[in-house]
Design a protein around this motif. Structure first.
Motif, mmCIF file in Angstrom:
data_model
loop_
_atom_site.group_PDB
_atom_site.id
_atom_site.type_symbol
_atom_site.label_atom_id
_atom_site.label_comp_id
_atom_site.label_asym_id
_atom_site.label_seq_id
_atom_site.Cartn_x
_atom_site.Cartn_y
_atom_site.Cartn_z
ATOM 1 N N LYS A 220 66.218 37.429 84.777
ATOM 2 C CA LYS A 220 66.186 37.648 83.326
ATOM 3 C C LYS A 220 65.294 38.845 83.027
ATOM 4 O O LYS A 220 64.119 38.850 83.376
ATOM 5 C CB LYS A 220 65.614 36.432 82.601
ATOM 6 N N TYR B 245 69.061 41.870 78.635
ATOM 7 C CA TYR B 245 69.552 40.496 78.805
ATOM 8 C C TYR B 245 71.006 40.409 78.331
ATOM 9 O O TYR B 245 71.860 39.843 79.016
ATOM 10 C CB TYR B 245 68.661 39.523 78.025
ATOM 11 N N VAL B 246 71.283 40.980 77.169
ATOM 12 C CA VAL B 246 72.637 40.969 76.602
ATOM 13 C C VAL B 246 73.619 41.584 77.589
ATOM 14 O O VAL B 246 74.691 41.016 77.865
ATOM 15 C CB VAL B 246 72.683 41.701 75.245
ATOM 16 N N ILE C 273 64.587 28.582 73.559
ATOM 17 C CA ILE C 273 64.809 29.984 73.181
ATOM 18 C C ILE C 273 65.814 30.635 74.133
ATOM 19 O O ILE C 273 66.689 31.391 73.697
ATOM 20 C CB ILE C 273 63.477 30.766 73.129
ATOM 21 N N GLU C 274 65.707 30.342 75.411
ATOM 22 C CA GLU C 274 66.660 30.894 76.386
ATOM 23 C C GLU C 274 68.073 30.375 76.119
ATOM 24 O O GLU C 274 69.050 31.115 76.253
ATOM 25 C CB GLU C 274 66.222 30.569 77.812
ATOM 26 N N LYS D 178 73.932 32.892 71.766
ATOM 27 C CA LYS D 178 74.152 34.031 70.862
ATOM 28 C C LYS D 178 74.958 35.132 71.553
ATOM 29 O O LYS D 178 75.915 35.666 70.983
ATOM 30 C CB LYS D 178 72.807 34.580 70.379
ATOM 31 N N VAL D 179 74.572 35.481 72.765
ATOM 32 C CA VAL D 179 75.299 36.521 73.499
ATOM 33 C C VAL D 179 76.744 36.088 73.732
ATOM 34 O O VAL D 179 77.683 36.877 73.570
ATOM 35 C CB VAL D 179 74.603 36.857 74.834
ATOM 36 N N LYS E 90 69.400 32.280 73.136
ATOM 37 C CA LYS E 90 69.784 33.645 73.519
ATOM 38 C C LYS E 90 71.141 33.655 74.214
ATOM 39 O O LYS E 90 72.009 34.466 73.898
ATOM 40 C CB LYS E 90 68.729 34.255 74.452
ATOM 41 N N TYR F 47 65.510 42.267 75.411
ATOM 42 C CA TYR F 47 66.684 41.529 74.961
ATOM 43 C C TYR F 47 67.969 42.316 75.194
ATOM 44 O O TYR F 47 68.991 41.748 75.614
ATOM 45 C CB TYR F 47 66.552 41.144 73.478
#
Length: 134
Positions: A108, A115-116, A12-13, A19-20, A16, A112
């Motif tokens: 982290k 995080y982005v 999942i990390e 994706k970013v 993420k 979210y």
């Protein structure tokens, strides 16, 4: 465009981070490894070294601190900036990583959106740096 070695065992990390990176509008290349051992194998066999390394500390086989110690002792690899992106806010981990010679330590965030922002800032900052190409 950065070539980024991402060392992260949590799927999942990884998703993420990818994706970013994809949403940043820049075409960074991400090489994924799941632990420090695989990352060292990749680095020792790579035709082109990454511009930066982003890694978690809590990983199987070789953890982040063990990986960093090996990386920074290597004449061939020690110049690569390593940025820790982890959930560990333990002051001992932070101090140890900076003593080893990391370029940054980022915790982290839970949200979210936060995080982005942090990952985008990593990408932006390192995109403007003059990096060593070997």
């Amino acid at each position: 465009m950065l070539q980024i070695l991402l060392i992260e065992d949590d799927t999942i990390e990884v998703m993420k981070f990818v994706k970013v990176t994809e949403n940043s509008g820049l075409k960074h290349q991400i090489i994924e490894t799941r632990n420090g051992e695989d990352a060292l194998k990749h680095l020792n066999n790579a035709k082109q070294l990454p511009d930066i390394i982003v890694l978690d500390l809590n990983m199987p086989k070789i953890n982040g601190i063990e990986f960093l110690n090996t990386l920074k002792k290597s004449k061939h690899l020690k110049h690569i900036p390593a940025i820790v992106l982890t959930t560990s806010n333990d002051p001992k981990d932070i101090v140890e990583c900076y003593k080893i010679g990391i370029a940054g330590y980022i915790i982290k965030p839970l949200k979210y959106e936060d995080y982005v922002v942090r990952v985008e800032r990593i990408l932006e900052y390192w995109s403007y740096n003059e990096l060593i190409k070997l």
